[in-house]
Write a protein that holds these residues in place. Structure first.
Motif, PDB file in Angstrom:
ATOM      1  N   THR A 139       4.620   8.472  10.338  1.00 47.31           N
ATOM      2  CA  THR A 139       4.069   9.505   9.455  1.00 47.31           C
ATOM      3  C   THR A 139       5.195  10.465   9.105  1.00 47.31           C
ATOM      4  O   THR A 139       6.274  10.408   9.664  1.00 47.31           O
ATOM      5  CB  THR A 139       2.926  10.279  10.141  1.00 47.31           C
ATOM      6  OG1 THR A 139       3.437  10.887  11.344  1.00 47.31           O
ATOM      7  CG2 THR A 139       1.778   9.357  10.505  1.00 47.31           C
ATOM      8  N   GLY A 140       4.944  11.323   8.171  1.00 53.07           N
ATOM      9  CA  GLY A 140       5.933  12.339   7.831  1.00 53.07           C
ATOM     10  C   GLY A 140       6.569  12.147   6.469  1.00 53.07           C
ATOM     11  O   GLY A 140       6.865  13.117   5.779  1.00 53.07           O
ATOM     12  N   ARG A 141       6.800  10.889   6.080  1.00 53.09           N
ATOM     13  CA  ARG A 141       7.417  10.629   4.785  1.00 53.09           C
ATOM     14  C   ARG A 141       6.596   9.615   4.008  1.00 53.09           C
ATOM     15  O   ARG A 141       6.112   8.631   4.578  1.00 53.09           O
ATOM     16  CB  ARG A 141       8.836  10.081   4.964  1.00 53.09           C
ATOM     17  CG  ARG A 141       9.817  11.088   5.547  1.00 53.09           C
ATOM     18  CD  ARG A 141      11.150  10.427   5.805  1.00 53.09           C
ATOM     19  NE  ARG A 141      11.816   9.991   4.575  1.00 53.09           N
ATOM     20  CZ  ARG A 141      12.886   9.210   4.562  1.00 53.09           C
ATOM     21  NH1 ARG A 141      13.408   8.752   5.686  1.00 53.09           N
ATOM     22  NH2 ARG A 141      13.431   8.863   3.406  1.00 53.09           N
ATOM     23  N   ALA A 142       6.456   9.862   2.730  1.00 50.08           N
ATOM     24  CA  ALA A 142       5.776   8.890   1.875  1.00 50.08           C
ATOM     25  C   ALA A 142       6.597   7.606   1.847  1.00 50.08           C
ATOM     26  O   ALA A 142       7.833   7.637   1.878  1.00 50.08           O
ATOM     27  CB  ALA A 142       5.619   9.450   0.468  1.00 50.08           C
ATOM     28  N   HIS A 143       5.925   6.473   1.820  1.00 47.22           N
ATOM     29  CA  HIS A 143       6.640   5.188   1.807  1.00 47.22           C
ATOM     30  C   HIS A 143       5.740   4.082   1.280  1.00 47.22           C
ATOM     31  O   HIS A 143       4.528   4.247   1.159  1.00 47.22           O
ATOM     32  CB  HIS A 143       7.138   4.819   3.218  1.00 47.22           C
ATOM     33  CG  HIS A 143       6.056   4.729   4.244  1.00 47.22           C
ATOM     34  ND1 HIS A 143       5.598   5.834   4.942  1.00 47.22           N
ATOM     35  CD2 HIS A 143       5.332   3.671   4.709  1.00 47.22           C
ATOM     36  CE1 HIS A 143       4.645   5.464   5.785  1.00 47.22           C
ATOM     37  NE2 HIS A 143       4.455   4.159   5.649  1.00 47.22           N
ATOM     38  N   LEU A 179       0.853  -1.185   0.000  1.00 47.79           N
ATOM     39  CA  LEU A 179       0.000   0.000   0.000  1.00 47.79           C
ATOM     40  C   LEU A 179       0.891   1.237   0.000  1.00 47.79           C
ATOM     41  O   LEU A 179       1.747   1.374   0.889  1.00 47.79           O
ATOM     42  CB  LEU A 179      -0.893  -0.006   1.238  1.00 47.79           C
ATOM     43  CG  LEU A 179      -2.158   0.832   1.226  1.00 47.79           C
ATOM     44  CD1 LEU A 179      -3.128   0.346   0.149  1.00 47.79           C
ATOM     45  CD2 LEU A 179      -2.826   0.794   2.589  1.00 47.79           C
ATOM     46  N   PRO A 180       0.727   2.141  -0.967  1.00 52.68           N
ATOM     47  CA  PRO A 180       1.501   3.383  -0.925  1.00 52.68           C
ATOM     48  C   PRO A 180       0.914   4.312   0.140  1.00 52.68           C
ATOM     49  O   PRO A 180      -0.300   4.535   0.182  1.00 52.68           O
ATOM     50  CB  PRO A 180       1.316   3.957  -2.336  1.00 52.68           C
ATOM     51  CG  PRO A 180       0.004   3.404  -2.801  1.00 52.68           C
ATOM     52  CD  PRO A 180      -0.155   2.058  -2.147  1.00 52.68           C
ATOM     53  N   VAL A 181       1.760   4.827   1.007  1.00 46.18           N
ATOM     54  CA  VAL A 181       1.305   5.715   2.080  1.00 46.18           C
ATOM     55  C   VAL A 181       1.852   7.110   1.800  1.00 46.18           C
ATOM     56  O   VAL A 181       3.062   7.283   1.639  1.00 46.18           O
ATOM     57  CB  VAL A 181       1.781   5.213   3.458  1.00 46.18           C
ATOM     58  CG1 VAL A 181       1.367   6.184   4.554  1.00 46.18           C
ATOM     59  CG2 VAL A 181       1.217   3.827   3.736  1.00 46.18           C
ATOM     60  N   PRO A 182       0.984   8.113   1.722  1.00 49.98           N
ATOM     61  CA  PRO A 182       1.452   9.469   1.428  1.00 49.98           C
ATOM     62  C   PRO A 182       2.156  10.095   2.630  1.00 49.98           C
ATOM     63  O   PRO A 182       2.081   9.597   3.751  1.00 49.98           O
ATOM     64  CB  PRO A 182       0.153  10.213   1.091  1.00 49.98           C
ATOM     65  CG  PRO A 182      -0.913   9.476   1.829  1.00 49.98           C
ATOM     66  CD  PRO A 182      -0.485   8.032   1.852  1.00 49.98           C
ATOM     67  N   ALA A 183       2.818  11.189   2.384  1.00 47.71           N
ATOM     68  CA  ALA A 183       3.515  11.901   3.448  1.00 47.71           C
ATOM     69  C   ALA A 183       2.521  12.593   4.380  1.00 47.71           C
ATOM     70  O   ALA A 183       1.388  12.878   4.005  1.00 47.71           O
ATOM     71  CB  ALA A 183       4.467  12.930   2.851  1.00 47.71           C
ATOM     72  N   GLY A 184       2.973  12.844   5.588  1.00 44.25           N
ATOM     73  CA  GLY A 184       2.166  13.609   6.535  1.00 44.25           C
ATOM     74  C   GLY A 184       1.029  12.824   7.120  1.00 44.25           C
ATOM     75  O   GLY A 184       1.065  11.604   7.213  1.00 44.25           O
TER      76      GLY A 184
END
Length: 202
Positions: free
Chosen positions: A119-123, A74-79
């Protein structure tokens, strides 16, 4: 001979659910969520179906051509953006309602893992990786992961997962993941190890 990997589609849903159900029947975390062999045999597949549907909708499922192993990414966005569902929806509660309304652990495991997710960085988030019980130890899981991790390296994208067993943790460490330093202790249950991997430049 290399492992042939393809992206699973809607037609592969039942195959993926069945594979995950078989692969995780004896997993420490699955055994905690669904205590008792018979209860787990009758109910566990519903949670695997919920996970499969979520990733088919918002991520990607890699499947070996012979159907013996799969990985859910699953792509997780930043923040603090929500990767799926949006902030208005209480995903853990909805999953519990769909899977097993009387089992609070279905909801609790989702809330606990949500609480430790960085959280904080897309990964890229490896939600689950399953290998058929009779095919473990053949390198299928490693092949599935390396295909995505190579892309992460080329794109400069970190990856994250929670290891649900000491054996899994050792495999992930060999692939460059590092324990974040604080394990998740499930109430009266096993440990889970959050692990993060920075992209490699070499």
């Amino acid at each position: 001979m290399g492992v042939v990997i393809r992206t699973a589609g809607a037609d592969d849903r039942e195959r993926v659910v069945r594979l995950l159900d078989e692969a995780f029947q004896d997993d420490p975390v699955s055994s905690w969520v669904f205590p008792g062999t018979e209860y787990r045999r009758l109910t566990h597949h519903r949670l695997m179906a919920a996970f499969t549907d979520a990733v088919l909708a918002d991520g990607r499922i890699d499947l070996t051509e012979d159907g013996a192993a799969c990985a859910l990414w699953l792509p997780v966005p930043a923040g603090d953006e929500q990767p799926a569902g949006g902030p208005a929806e209480d995903i853990p509660a909805l999953v519990r309602e769909a899977v097993d309304p009387d089992n609070e652990r279905v909801e609790l495991i989702a809330r606990l893992t949500e609480g430790i997710h960085p959280t904080g960085r897309a990964h890229e988030y490896l939600w689950m990786i399953g290998v058929a019980p009779g095919r473990q130890g053949e390198g299928l899981g490693t092949a599935l992961m390396e295909s995505v991790l190579d892309r992460c390296d080329s794109e400069g994208t970190p990856a994250y997962l929670e290891a649900s067993s000491a054996r899994g943790r050792a495999l992930y460490e060999r692939l460059g993941f590092e324990f974040t330093g604080q394990a998740l202790q499930l109430p009266d249950g096993p440990l889970m190890w959050p692990m993060w991997r920075e992209p490699r430049n070499d």
